[in-house]
Enzyme design. Structure first.
Site, short mmCIF file in Angstrom:
data_model
loop_
_atom_site.label_atom_id
_atom_site.label_comp_id
_atom_site.label_asym_id
_atom_site.label_seq_id
_atom_site.Cartn_x
_atom_site.Cartn_y
_atom_site.Cartn_z
N LYS A 186 -4.07 59.93 -26.61
CA LYS A 186 -5.54 60.39 -25.35
C LYS A 186 -5.09 61.69 -24.59
O LYS A 186 -3.35 61.71 -24.73
CB LYS A 186 -5.55 59.09 -25.79
CG LYS A 186 -6.47 58.00 -26.01
CD LYS A 186 -7.41 58.48 -26.98
CE LYS A 186 -7.98 57.66 -27.38
NZ LYS A 186 -8.12 56.35 -28.60
C1 LIG Z 1 -8.60 55.37 -28.58
C2 LIG Z 1 -9.57 54.36 -28.61
C3 LIG Z 1 -10.20 53.15 -28.16
C4 LIG Z 1 -9.02 52.07 -28.48
O1 LIG Z 1 -7.48 52.40 -27.18
P1 LIG Z 1 -6.05 52.03 -28.33
O2 LIG Z 1 -5.24 51.79 -26.61
O3 LIG Z 1 -5.51 52.66 -29.14
O4 LIG Z 1 -6.91 50.53 -28.37
C5 LIG Z 1 -11.39 52.52 -28.16
N1 LIG Z 1 -12.73 53.00 -28.14
C6 LIG Z 1 -11.59 54.73 -28.72
C7 LIG Z 1 -13.45 55.36 -28.88
C8 LIG Z 1 -10.74 55.25 -29.07
O5 LIG Z 1 -10.55 56.45 -29.59
#
Ligand SMILES: *Cc1c(COP(=O)(O)O)cnc(C)c1O
Length: 405
Positions: A186
């Site tokens: 992210k």
């Molecule tokens: C990455 C993501 C999540 C979840 O995040 P994690 O930390 O990997 O559990 C939820 N929604 C979206 C749209 C994402 O891209």
């Protein structure tokens, strides 16, 4: 998009503070931790950076969505409207609180089509989960109007859009609650982590307790906390929070690099009149983690994707239509509702019904869409080379397919 590209001395310094004391847990141990409270510090930084009253860190973005929905009182019998194009975590969280995910078509914003949301409303609808996919936002005015009219909860899954904004407010801080993910890919990362943001004290208090076994965190120590409701363990560790603290200080520089690379690439692709770009409800608020573009037909798009693959330039270009993490077309595990444990037959029937509806309107969008991830590490030269290679491939395919250019 990914903050891991810029891991360095700042992260090592924050981590060292924690390693020096050896107190890796975010709660308690007040004396030996010697004033080091990385998770608390990061929560304050999140409130200041994004402009929300409260922030509760948790162990992942999925945990953040789950904690937010529990804190908002969403559960048995409730329908949650969410887009057909999202990461699987969005529906996983809905299922984990026992609610029903109701998938709805996306439009050329790559987010919920507000008209399709209206058609999907029933007497059981409780919440609209707006997912701000690929760095940019849903049409929040339209969705908020529906929520106000029908007294629904607005939950923002802003996991992919850290630093984006809508009409001057940061994404994730506009609805009843919003979430970020700080997983490894992210915009900013903790390695693993997530946050629930809200301006509502009740939602914050509930998310705080829910993510730590229901502790009310009012006792003199953990042993004397009360447990007003049942919770789980979705805690973040001090090590993860330390990484996030270094990263949040770099967010502005990440965003400006993304915006620069995004606009350079967009300019190059714009030389092809057959390419159109994702509609952005507030252009100024795009976090620019991705550049998402459309070709005229699914056939041309598939040919471009396979040609990019053949030329070795597909890496970093996502054709979500064929991808089994982000688009409903290939979520066979959900369509058949394959779970390890037995769940209530009514929930199972509802999930299978909603996951197998007709999504031709989404297919028409997603079949023609490619998203190019914007790297922080690209040099100007690399952006230009990449853009020119993409243009070459697209022009070749268009002329092979007899499209005049
Ligand atoms: C990455 C993501 C999540 C979840 O995040 P994690 O930390 O990997 O559990 C939820 N929604 C979206 C749209 C994402 O891209």
């Amino acid at each position: 998009m990914p903050g891991y590209e810029f891991f360095g001395d700042e992260e090592r310094k924050e981590l060292n503070d924690v390693i020096q004391t050896g107190i890796l847990m975010r709660y308690g141990f007040d004396v030996p931790r010697k004033g080091i409270w990385k998770a608390k510090e990061l929560e304050v930084a999140i409130c200041n950076t994004f402009g929300c009253r409260y922030a509760q860190l948790v162990s992942s973005g999925t945990a953040a969505l789950t904690a937010a929905m529990s804190a908002l009182g969403i559960g048995y019998g409730d329908e949650v409207i969410l887009p057909s194009f999202t990461f699987v975590a969005s529906f996983e969280a809905v299922l984990s609180v026992g609610a029903i995910p109701v998938f709805v078509d996306v439009d050329d914003t790559l987010t919920l089509d507000p008209q399709a949301v209206r058609y999907a409303l029933t007497s059981k609808t409780r919440c609209i989960m707006a997912v701000h996919m690929c760095g940019s936002m849903a049409d929040l005015d339209a969705l908020k109007a529906i929520c106000d009219e029908h007294r629904l909860i607005l939950l923002e899954d802003a996991c992919q859009s850290i630093g984006g904004s809508y009409k001057g407010k940061m994404l994730g801080t506009i609805g009843d609650a919003g979430t970020f993910s700080f997983d490894f890919v992210k915009t900013i990362t903790c390695a693993e982590g997530g946050v629930v943001m809200t301006n509502r004290e009740d939602v914050y208090q509930s998310a705080d307790g829910y993510s730590d076994h229901g502790h009310d965190h009012t006792g003199a120590d953990r042993g004397s906390d009360l447990h007003p409701f049942v919770g789980y363990n979705f805690r973040i560790s001090e090590l993860h929070a330390a990484v996030g603290l270094a990263q949040i200080n770099k967010l502005n520089s990440f965003l400006s690099i993304q915006r620069k690379n995004h606009s350079a690439l967009k300019k190059i692709l714009s030389s092809i009149p057959e390419i159109s770009f994702r509609r952005i409800p507030d252009e100024a608020g795009d976090s620019c983690t991705f550049l998402s573009w459309f070709l005229p037909t699914e056939e041309i798009t598939m040919a471009v994707v396979s040609e990019m693959k053949a030329k070795g330039i597909l890496a970093g270009n996502f054709y979500w239509y064929d991808n089994n993490w982000h688009y409903i077309r290939k979520w066979d595990h959900l369509k058949n509702f394959r779970t390890l444990n037995t769940l209530h037959p009514d929930l199972k029937a509802a999930v299978i019904h909603h996951a197998n509806k007709d999504f031709t309107a989404s297919d028409d969008i997603m079949g023609r869409c490619v998203s190019t991830a914007i790297s922080l590490a690209w040099t100007d030269e690399q952006v230009r080379t990449r853009g020119e290679q993409m243009v070459q491939v697209i022009r070749n395919v268009l002329s092979e397919q007899g499209v005049t250019i």
